[in-house]
Design an enzyme around this catalytic site. Sequence first.
Site, mmCIF file in Angstrom:
data_model
loop_
_atom_site.group_PDB
_atom_site.id
_atom_site.type_symbol
_atom_site.label_atom_id
_atom_site.label_comp_id
_atom_site.label_asym_id
_atom_site.label_seq_id
_atom_site.Cartn_x
_atom_site.Cartn_y
_atom_site.Cartn_z
ATOM 1 N N VAL A 43 38.026 40.610 32.871
ATOM 2 C CA VAL A 43 36.915 40.971 33.760
ATOM 3 C C VAL A 43 37.345 41.404 35.157
ATOM 4 O O VAL A 43 36.522 41.918 35.911
ATOM 5 C CB VAL A 43 35.898 39.804 33.882
ATOM 6 C CG1 VAL A 43 35.243 39.528 32.549
ATOM 7 C CG2 VAL A 43 36.556 38.558 34.438
ATOM 8 N N TYR A 44 38.589 41.224 35.509
ATOM 9 C CA TYR A 44 39.016 41.578 36.861
ATOM 10 C C TYR A 44 38.982 43.099 37.039
ATOM 11 O O TYR A 44 39.521 43.840 36.219
ATOM 12 C CB TYR A 44 40.426 41.076 37.159
ATOM 13 C CG TYR A 44 40.569 39.571 37.228
ATOM 14 C CD1 TYR A 44 39.480 38.716 37.225
ATOM 15 C CD2 TYR A 44 41.830 39.000 37.303
ATOM 16 C CE1 TYR A 44 39.636 37.344 37.292
ATOM 17 C CE2 TYR A 44 41.998 37.631 37.379
ATOM 18 C CZ TYR A 44 40.902 36.806 37.370
ATOM 19 O OH TYR A 44 41.072 35.450 37.435
ATOM 20 N N GLN A 45 38.361 43.513 38.114
ATOM 21 C CA GLN A 45 38.244 44.934 38.459
ATOM 22 C C GLN A 45 37.698 45.749 37.280
ATOM 23 O O GLN A 45 38.166 46.841 36.978
ATOM 24 C CB GLN A 45 39.583 45.493 38.944
ATOM 25 C CG GLN A 45 40.107 44.800 40.177
ATOM 26 C CD GLN A 45 41.506 45.251 40.570
ATOM 27 O OE1 GLN A 45 42.178 46.001 39.872
ATOM 28 N NE2 GLN A 45 41.971 44.771 41.710
#
Length: 177
Positions: A43-45
């Site tokens: 889910v990061y960036q």
Amino acid sequence: MRTLGKTGLEVSSLGFGCMTTPEPAVIERAADQGINFFDTARVYQNGNNERMVGVALKGKRQKVIICSKSVAKTKQEALAELETSLRELRTDYLDIWYLHNKNSPEELPDELFEAQREAKKAGKIRFAGVTTHFNMADMLPYLVEQGQTDVTLASYNFTMKPEMTEAIHAARRAGMG
């Protein structure tokens, strides 16, 4: 370097959380300076972080430990996210695959642990993990009791109550990284 619980992984005492890193060169430089523990998540960036980490660590895979996370709620979703993570990170396996941001036992149905067991058996992950950011003093003993989790990631700082410190020490005594 430190041994991470019973995993046998030798990790640098300073790891690199890649969540907000805007530039692959920063990650490359960290690896060149001796940091070998890199943490990212699906889910990061919006998924771009794993892609960047994969580019940054290209050619260094045998020297680094790569962790990623899934926020999936079902086994099928988790395994699909794992496949995407492996592709984006340009690797055949993760050293640690976390079930991310699980703050109560109800958020960890057995099917998610089953996804980790299947992934481990297939050689797609080496170790199973869980991240928890709230209710941690209760979650750590629960994870130890379940016996499914090799590594946990939790928030910790000087403002925490003594119960959290004891939960961390108990998890460590149980061999959890």
